[in-house]
Design an enzyme around this catalytic site. Structure first.
Site, PDB file in Angstrom:
ATOM      1  N   HIS A 142      -1.839  56.555  19.443  1.00 43.38           N
ATOM      2  CA  HIS A 142      -0.594  56.675  20.203  1.00 43.38           C
ATOM      3  C   HIS A 142      -0.891  56.828  21.692  1.00 43.38           C
ATOM      4  CE1 HIS A 142       3.162  59.173  21.277  1.00 43.38           C
ATOM      5  NE2 HIS A 142       3.434  57.898  21.359  1.00 43.38           N
ATOM      6  N   ASN A 192       5.550  63.771  21.171  1.00 49.70           N
ATOM      7  CA  ASN A 192       6.973  63.434  21.069  1.00 49.70           C
ATOM      8  C   ASN A 192       7.776  64.450  20.268  1.00 49.70           C
ATOM      9  OD1 ASN A 192       6.920  61.225  22.714  1.00 49.70           O
ATOM     10  ND2 ASN A 192       6.351  59.827  21.076  1.00 49.70           N
TER      11      ASN A 192
HETATM   12  N1  LIG Z   1       7.798  53.365  25.629  1.00 49.85           N
HETATM   13  C1  LIG Z   1       7.003  54.400  25.475  1.00 49.85           C
HETATM   14  O1  LIG Z   1       7.009  55.347  26.286  1.00 49.85           O
HETATM   15  C2  LIG Z   1       6.043  54.447  24.305  1.00 49.85           C
HETATM   16  C3  LIG Z   1       4.984  55.357  24.339  1.00 49.85           C
HETATM   17  C4  LIG Z   1       4.065  55.366  23.279  1.00 49.85           C
HETATM   18  C5  LIG Z   1       4.225  54.479  22.214  1.00 49.85           C
HETATM   19  N2  LIG Z   1       5.284  53.626  22.195  1.00 49.85           N
HETATM   20  C6  LIG Z   1       5.411  52.715  21.050  1.00 49.85           C
HETATM   21  O2  LIG Z   1       4.869  51.463  21.422  1.00 49.85           O
HETATM   22  C7  LIG Z   1       5.532  50.424  20.694  1.00 49.85           C
HETATM   23  C8  LIG Z   1       6.083  49.403  21.679  1.00 49.85           C
HETATM   24  O3  LIG Z   1       6.974  50.042  22.563  1.00 49.85           O
HETATM   25  P1  LIG Z   1       7.309  49.467  24.016  1.00 49.85           P
HETATM   26  O4  LIG Z   1       7.805  50.602  24.825  1.00 49.85           O
HETATM   27  O5  LIG Z   1       6.183  48.630  24.530  1.00 49.85           O
HETATM   28  O6  LIG Z   1       8.545  48.512  23.650  1.00 49.85           O
HETATM   29  P2  LIG Z   1       9.011  47.160  24.367  1.00 49.85           P
HETATM   30  O7  LIG Z   1      10.396  46.930  23.923  1.00 49.85           O
HETATM   31  O8  LIG Z   1       8.706  47.189  25.833  1.00 49.85           O
HETATM   32  O9  LIG Z   1       8.021  46.057  23.726  1.00 49.85           O
HETATM   33  C9  LIG Z   1       7.995  45.728  22.379  1.00 49.85           C
HETATM   34  C10 LIG Z   1       7.546  44.289  22.277  1.00 49.85           C
HETATM   35  O10 LIG Z   1       7.304  43.987  20.890  1.00 49.85           O
HETATM   36  C11 LIG Z   1       7.675  42.657  20.721  1.00 49.85           C
HETATM   37  N3  LIG Z   1       7.824  42.321  19.314  1.00 49.85           N
HETATM   38  C12 LIG Z   1       8.846  42.614  18.469  1.00 49.85           C
HETATM   39  N4  LIG Z   1       8.604  42.090  17.251  1.00 49.85           N
HETATM   40  C13 LIG Z   1       7.397  41.483  17.320  1.00 49.85           C
HETATM   41  C14 LIG Z   1       6.614  40.734  16.393  1.00 49.85           C
HETATM   42  N5  LIG Z   1       7.022  40.518  15.154  1.00 49.85           N
HETATM   43  N6  LIG Z   1       5.428  40.248  16.805  1.00 49.85           N
HETATM   44  C15 LIG Z   1       4.993  40.445  18.069  1.00 49.85           C
HETATM   45  N7  LIG Z   1       5.703  41.137  18.991  1.00 49.85           N
HETATM   46  C16 LIG Z   1       6.891  41.638  18.623  1.00 49.85           C
HETATM   47  C17 LIG Z   1       8.967  42.505  21.526  1.00 49.85           C
HETATM   48  O11 LIG Z   1       9.256  41.139  21.770  1.00 49.85           O
HETATM   49  C18 LIG Z   1       8.605  43.292  22.770  1.00 49.85           C
HETATM   50  O12 LIG Z   1       8.041  42.460  23.784  1.00 49.85           O
HETATM   51  C19 LIG Z   1       6.600  51.123  19.846  1.00 49.85           C
HETATM   52  O13 LIG Z   1       6.085  51.374  18.571  1.00 49.85           O
HETATM   53  C20 LIG Z   1       6.820  52.423  20.610  1.00 49.85           C
HETATM   54  O14 LIG Z   1       7.312  53.458  19.797  1.00 49.85           O
HETATM   55  C21 LIG Z   1       6.189  53.571  23.230  1.00 49.85           C
END
Ligand SMILES: NC(=O)c1ccc[n+]([C@@H]2O[C@H](COP(=O)([O-])OP(=O)(O)OC[C@H]3O[C@@H](n4cnc5c(N)ncnc54)[C@H](O)[C@@H]3O)[C@@H](O)[C@H]2O)c1
Length: 293
Positions: A142, A192
Site C-alpha cells: 500500500h 487509512n
Molecule cells: N488515491 C490515493 O490516495 C491512494 C493511496 C493509496 C492507494 N490507493 C489505491 O490505489 C488504487 C488506484 O487508485 P488511484 O488513486 O490511482 O485511482 P485513479 O482513479 O487515479 O486510477 C485508477 C486507474 O485504474 C484504471 N483501471 C480501471 N480498471 C482497469 C483495468 N481493468 N485494467 C487496467 N486499469 C484499470 C483506470 O482507468 C484509472 O486510470 C486503488 O486501489 C486505491 O485504493 C489510492
C-alpha cells in the site's frame, strides 16, 4: 525466487500507478505501464514526465537521471507482455470486481514465480489473493499519495503469503528508497483505518453546518498542526476512493461509527471526485482552488 526486481508491470496508470512507475523507473527498474486505454497510459506518462521535469528543475535529480527514468517506462496494452516481469503491482480502481477480473486475466500469462502485489487501500488481501492462482506469492503493498514524495509503504500479508514473498516485498521497498510498516490484514490496514474516519468526520462537520470548508481546513492546519486540512486531503485522495474505504470499514468492521457521511456519497454521485475531476470540496477550475461550501 529473485531477491531484486528488474522489471515491473503496473496495472492502472492513474495517480497511484503513475507515481509507482515514476519511483521504480528512477531506481533503475524497467516498467510496463498498463491501463484500459492507451490514452490513460499516455496521461499517466505525461504526469510522470511533468513530475520528473520538476524534480530535475529543482536539482533533486540530474537531467541524465530524468531522461534515463522516462526511457525505462513503456506502455503495455496487452497482458501477454507481462510474461517477463518479476513483479506485478495492481493499482487499478478501488473495486473488488475490477481487481478480481484483472487477476483472472493476468494469472495464466505470468511466469510461475512472478509475485503479485495489490495497492488496494482497504480490501482484504486474503480474499484478493484467493482470486489468483498464487495466493502464496501475493501481498498488499500500500503506497501513499503522492508516491514520489511519501516515504511509507504499508506491507500486508494475506493468510497464505509465504516468507520468500514477504522478504522480496521488503527488499523491493528498500530498493526503491521507501520505508515499510507491516500491518495485519484488517479492513483499511493502519494508515487509512486512522485517517479516513477523521476525514469522514470532517465531512460530517461540514454537513451539519458546524464549519465551512475553509474553516474546517484552517482549524485542522493551525489547530492540530496538520500539513493540509482534511477536506483538502480528501480532494487529493479522491472522494470515490475515500467513500470506498469508508464502505469497507463500515461493512468489514460492522460498526456504525464508520458510516460514510451522506454528503460524501452525494459528491461521489455527482461525479465531484476532487482534484482528478477538478471539483470536490474545492473548485480547481480557476487559478486558485475555491471552497465550494
Ligand atoms: N488515491 C490515493 O490516495 C491512494 C493511496 C493509496 C492507494 N490507493 C489505491 O490505489 C488504487 C488506484 O487508485 P488511484 O488513486 O490511482 O485511482 P485513479 O482513479 O487515479 O486510477 C485508477 C486507474 O485504474 C484504471 N483501471 C480501471 N480498471 C482497469 C483495468 N481493468 N485494467 C487496467 N486499469 C484499470 C483506470 O482507468 C484509472 O486510470 C486503488 O486501489 C486505491 O485504493 C489510492
Amino acid at each position: 525466487m529473485k531477491n531484486k526486481i528488474a522489471t515491473i508491470g503496473i496495472i492502472g496508470a492513474g495517480q497511484m500507478g503513475s507515481g509507482i512507475a515514476h519511483v521504480c523507473a528512477l531506481h533503475g527498474i524497467r516498467v510496463l505501464l498498463n491501463d484500459v486505454t492507451l490514452e490513460r497510459v499516455q496521461a499517466g506518462l505525461a504526469t510522470v514526465d511533468g513530475n520528473l521535469a520538476r524534480q530535475a528543475a529543482s536539482g533533486r535529480i540530474s537531467e541524465e537521471e530524468r531522461k534515463a527514468a522516462i526511457g525505462r517506462i513503456a506502455p503495455c496494452m496487452s497482458y501477454e507482455e507481462l510474461a517477463e516481469v518479476d513483479l506485478v503491482v495492481e493499482s487499478a480502481t478501488e473495486s473488488e470486481v475490477v481487481k478480481r477480473k484483472i487477476f483472472a486475466e493476468i494469472c495464466p500469462l505470468l511466469g510461475p514465480d512472478t509475485m503479485i502485489a495489490t495497492n488496494t487501500s482497504s480490501l482484504s488481501i486474503t480474499r484478493l489473493a484467493a482470486a489468483t492462482d498464487r495466493p502464496e506469492r501475493f501481498m498488499g503493498m500500500h503506497f501513499m499519495n503522492p508516491v514520489p514524495v511519501m516515504e511509507l509503504v504499508e506491507l500486508v500479508r494475506g493468510i497464505a503469503t509465504d516468507d520468500a514473498t514477504f522478504d522480496l516485498a521488503k527488499s523491493f521497498v528498500a530498493q526503491i528508497g521507501k520505508k515499510a510498516a507491516v500491518a495485519e490484514d484488517f479492513p483499511a490496514f493502519m494508515v487509512n483505518r486512522i485517517l479516513l474516519p477523521m476525514i469522514n468526520e470532517a465531512i460530517y462537520v461540514l454537513y451539519e453546518g458546524v464549519g465551512s470548508v475553509e474553516a474546517i481546513d484552517t482549524a485542522m492546519r493551525l489547530g492540530a498542526n496538520h500539513p493540509m486540512g482534511p477536506l483538502q486531503l480528501a480532494d487529493f485522495i479522491g472522494l470515490d476512493t475515500c467513500l470506498s474505504i469508508m464502505q469497507v470499514l463500515y461493512e468489514g468492521l460492522a460498526d456504525s461509527k464508520y458510516r460514510p457521511c451522506p454528503l460524501l456519497v452525494k459528491y461521489v454521485e455527482a461525479g465531484w471526485l476532487g482534484r482528478k475531476t477538478n471539483r470536490g470540496f474545492y473548485d480547481y477550475r480557476g487559478p486558485k482552488p475555491v471552497p465550494t461550501r
